[in-house]
Design an enzyme around this catalytic site. Sequence first.
Site, PDB file in Angstrom:
ATOM      1  N   GLU A 111      59.327 -69.493  -1.869  1.00  0.00           N
ATOM      2  CA  GLU A 111      59.954 -69.757  -0.569  1.00  0.00           C
ATOM      3  C   GLU A 111      61.410 -70.169  -0.829  1.00  0.00           C
ATOM      4  OE1 GLU A 111      58.782 -73.514   1.292  1.00  0.00           O
ATOM      5  OE2 GLU A 111      58.769 -72.524   3.241  1.00  0.00           O
ATOM      6  N   SER A 137      56.127 -79.101   1.411  1.00  0.00           N
ATOM      7  CA  SER A 137      56.077 -77.958   0.492  1.00  0.00           C
ATOM      8  C   SER A 137      54.689 -77.865  -0.161  1.00  0.00           C
ATOM      9  CB  SER A 137      57.174 -78.086  -0.551  1.00  0.00           C
ATOM     10  OG  SER A 137      57.113 -79.355  -1.155  1.00  0.00           O
ATOM     11  N   CYS A 146      59.373 -73.431   8.737  1.00  0.00           N
ATOM     12  CA  CYS A 146      58.219 -72.872   8.026  1.00  0.00           C
ATOM     13  C   CYS A 146      57.746 -71.586   8.694  1.00  0.00           C
ATOM     14  CB  CYS A 146      57.085 -73.876   7.970  1.00  0.00           C
ATOM     15  SG  CYS A 146      56.389 -74.184   9.576  1.00  0.00           S
ATOM     16  N   GLU A 205      62.328 -88.888   4.098  1.00  0.00           N
ATOM     17  CA  GLU A 205      63.390 -89.865   3.815  1.00  0.00           C
ATOM     18  C   GLU A 205      64.771 -89.288   4.115  1.00  0.00           C
ATOM     19  OE1 GLU A 205      61.254 -88.262   1.951  1.00  0.00           O
ATOM     20  OE2 GLU A 205      61.609 -88.543  -0.198  1.00  0.00           O
ATOM     21  N   PHE A 217      61.281 -82.825   6.336  1.00  0.00           N
ATOM     22  CA  PHE A 217      62.581 -83.071   6.973  1.00  0.00           C
ATOM     23  C   PHE A 217      62.860 -82.092   8.114  1.00  0.00           C
ATOM     24  CE2 PHE A 217      63.943 -79.566   4.214  1.00  0.00           C
ATOM     25  CZ  PHE A 217      64.844 -78.908   5.030  1.00  0.00           C
ATOM     26  N   LYS A 246      54.747 -91.739   7.724  1.00  0.00           N
ATOM     27  CA  LYS A 246      55.705 -91.790   6.616  1.00  0.00           C
ATOM     28  C   LYS A 246      56.579 -90.548   6.781  1.00  0.00           C
ATOM     29  CE  LYS A 246      56.930 -90.419   3.112  1.00  0.00           C
ATOM     30  NZ  LYS A 246      58.265 -89.762   3.023  1.00  0.00           N
TER      31      LYS A 246
HETATM   32  P1  NAD Z   1      58.652 -81.931   0.794  1.00  0.00           P
HETATM   33  O1  NAD Z   1      57.363 -81.444   0.264  1.00  0.00           O
HETATM   34  O2  NAD Z   1      59.776 -82.167  -0.155  1.00  0.00           O
HETATM   35  O3  NAD Z   1      58.438 -83.350   1.542  1.00  0.00           O
HETATM   36  C1  NAD Z   1      57.424 -83.540   2.501  1.00  0.00           C
HETATM   37  C2  NAD Z   1      56.961 -84.986   2.446  1.00  0.00           C
HETATM   38  O4  NAD Z   1      56.407 -85.237   1.146  1.00  0.00           O
HETATM   39  C3  NAD Z   1      58.084 -85.994   2.655  1.00  0.00           C
HETATM   40  O5  NAD Z   1      57.621 -87.013   3.506  1.00  0.00           O
HETATM   41  C4  NAD Z   1      58.360 -86.506   1.260  1.00  0.00           C
HETATM   42  O6  NAD Z   1      58.782 -87.853   1.235  1.00  0.00           O
HETATM   43  C5  NAD Z   1      57.024 -86.372   0.557  1.00  0.00           C
HETATM   44  N1  NAD Z   1      57.176 -86.102  -0.886  1.00  0.00           N
HETATM   45  C6  NAD Z   1      58.187 -85.435  -1.490  1.00  0.00           C
HETATM   46  N2  NAD Z   1      57.975 -85.381  -2.827  1.00  0.00           N
HETATM   47  C7  NAD Z   1      56.816 -86.013  -3.058  1.00  0.00           C
HETATM   48  C8  NAD Z   1      56.048 -86.273  -4.245  1.00  0.00           C
HETATM   49  N3  NAD Z   1      56.461 -85.865  -5.444  1.00  0.00           N
HETATM   50  N4  NAD Z   1      54.884 -86.933  -4.114  1.00  0.00           N
HETATM   51  C9  NAD Z   1      54.456 -87.345  -2.908  1.00  0.00           C
HETATM   52  N5  NAD Z   1      55.135 -87.129  -1.759  1.00  0.00           N
HETATM   53  C10 NAD Z   1      56.294 -86.466  -1.824  1.00  0.00           C
HETATM   54  O7  NAD Z   1      59.078 -80.946   1.967  1.00  0.00           O
HETATM   55  P2  NAD Z   1      60.451 -80.916   2.763  1.00  0.00           P
HETATM   56  O8  NAD Z   1      61.509 -80.377   1.869  1.00  0.00           O
HETATM   57  O9  NAD Z   1      60.692 -82.192   3.464  1.00  0.00           O
HETATM   58  O10 NAD Z   1      60.092 -79.840   3.895  1.00  0.00           O
HETATM   59  C11 NAD Z   1      60.211 -78.453   3.717  1.00  0.00           C
HETATM   60  C12 NAD Z   1      58.893 -77.822   3.355  1.00  0.00           C
HETATM   61  O11 NAD Z   1      57.923 -78.091   4.338  1.00  0.00           O
HETATM   62  C13 NAD Z   1      58.977 -76.309   3.254  1.00  0.00           C
HETATM   63  O12 NAD Z   1      58.204 -75.878   2.167  1.00  0.00           O
HETATM   64  C14 NAD Z   1      58.349 -75.838   4.557  1.00  0.00           C
HETATM   65  O13 NAD Z   1      57.811 -74.550   4.542  1.00  0.00           O
HETATM   66  C15 NAD Z   1      57.285 -76.866   4.733  1.00  0.00           C
HETATM   67  N6  NAD Z   1      56.835 -76.940   6.119  1.00  0.00           N
HETATM   68  C16 NAD Z   1      55.594 -76.456   6.395  1.00  0.00           C
HETATM   69  C17 NAD Z   1      55.131 -76.481   7.693  1.00  0.00           C
HETATM   70  C18 NAD Z   1      53.755 -75.962   8.020  1.00  0.00           C
HETATM   71  O14 NAD Z   1      53.236 -76.330   9.049  1.00  0.00           O
HETATM   72  N7  NAD Z   1      53.149 -75.148   7.194  1.00  0.00           N
HETATM   73  C19 NAD Z   1      55.941 -76.991   8.717  1.00  0.00           C
HETATM   74  C20 NAD Z   1      57.201 -77.473   8.383  1.00  0.00           C
HETATM   75  C21 NAD Z   1      57.640 -77.449   7.075  1.00  0.00           C
END
Ligand code: NAD
Length: 499
Positions: free
Chosen positions: A384, A227, A282, A177, A150, A174
């Site tokens: 985090e 994450s 991040c 959401e 997000f 994808k």
């Molecule tokens: P998230 O892991 O909740 O979601 C990321 C994606 O995974 C979304 O598209 C979501 O729909 C999908 N997802 C969520 N739960 C899932 C599941 N159980 N099974 C399969 N898919 C699933 O992350 P977020 O809250 O949207 O974003 C924040 C996180 O992203 C933080 O941890 C941040 O550090 C990380 N991030 C990392 C980078 C990097 O390049 N290292 C960059 C930006 C954000």
Amino acid sequence: MAKELTHFIGGKHVRGTSGRFLDVTNPNTGEITARTPLASAGELHAAVEVAAKAFPGWAATNPQRRARVMFEFKRLVEANMDELAAMLSAEHGKVLADSRGDVQRGIEVIEFACGIPHLQKGEFTEGAGPGIDMYSMRQPLGVVAGITPFNFPAMIPMWMFGVAIACGNTFILKPSEKDPSVPMRLGELMMEAGAPEGVLNVVNGDKEAVDAILTDPVIQAVSFVGSSDIAHYVYANAAANGKRVQAMGGAKNHAIIMPDADMDHVVNDLIGAGYGSAGERCMALSVAVPVGEGTAERLIEKLVPRVRALKVGISTAADSDYGPLVSKAHLEKVKGYIDLAVKEGADLLVDGRDFKLQGYENGFFLGGSLLDHVTPEMKNYRDEIFGPVLSIVRAKTFEDAIELPTKHQYGNGVAIFTRDGDTARSFASRVQVGMVGVNVPIPVPLAYHTFGGWKRSAFGDTNQHGTEGVKFWTKVKTVTSRWPTGVKEGSSFVIPTMS
Ligand code: NAD
């Protein structure tokens, strides 16, 4: 009545048929503004079929024409900057100027991708053997997918599809959401830019759509950012299904502050990089490590009033330093970490938990918070937090300081503040983290370099964008050729060598 969003498949808006939806909320007000359809596995596989149909034509399109589509896409994204930034601020909650930055960093990857005719060139050796030439080509993989978080709904999709599509792949995006409108609009603009139908498809969804991506036999490669636990899940399952995969995860970015650092510069940088975008980056600096007690005292003296003075406001107000967190659930999670830190024995120097914005009492706002005497054993340090919370971990020596980011489970970004070249050079060389800033607080590499962390911040071998990105989205084929001119050779039963 909340607007019902769609998917964007084959150049058309397609209504969701799974019957499952998720509310999209304006984090300033807590109001539900839209409903995102959550795709079923069947809907995802149908989108892949559309992308597969588009692949042969797009892969055969010469690279200069593909680059022209990218040039036009860049122009259109720039022309629509105001609309995109407003959309982004309304769903994510980051302030308008920062939303523009999110879009701009994406545009910079598209600018990089405009160089694809040069970037995708193979290599050639004339006369590799008698009458033998050898050459390699970088071919697109086929249908590929990106799953995005997000917190950068413009930049991160463009990191992925910008390079992948320029290389001749067709793409399933994808997006998160939580803020799907900007990625959808980018899909429309890519079509307007001249990409054929089915080259960029945006399928909204949750775990069901992600699992369908991981098991779909046609999808060749998956790029994920989110994450760490989900990143590892995506990495393991995509790889088990024979796909190429890169999966970027969470972070805990330390700022090491040496006694000789310019403290005004340090505090300016900590405030921006720690609290900008409500700490939901991040590459946010979330841990400050002053080296020596004197450094810690000087830091705190200057930092505390600046944290207290942070202007938390709605995302559209020009004078807000940062806006609300993305959701109520995330706000509660971040507050929970502050409660935990206090229980674990940290000192809460500035407490933002009770912050309320007048007129926006249902918004997901959190005041800037500052913790001191955090230690490596504490859970609030190991995890985090992803909010406007900066933790101070005091180190006695440089060696103690370098050990903190080196031993941490995450290894995304790190910064050192010093005026001493030797110290900075030794730090950059030894620290076990993927992206290092020297007197630079958010060392996000530019588009023609490459982005990626170490340890649990990234699974897989290849980074995002830059030439690493081109490698990830292409496969190499090497051709050895000769044109015999009448000389008949016998069979050889020995492996050919150059001896
Ligand atoms: P998230 O892991 O909740 O979601 C990321 C994606 O995974 C979304 O598209 C979501 O729909 C999908 N997802 C969520 N739960 C899932 C599941 N159980 N099974 C399969 N898919 C699933 O992350 P977020 O809250 O949207 O974003 C924040 C996180 O992203 C933080 O941890 C941040 O550090 C990380 N991030 C990392 C980078 C990097 O390049 N290292 C960059 C930006 C954000």
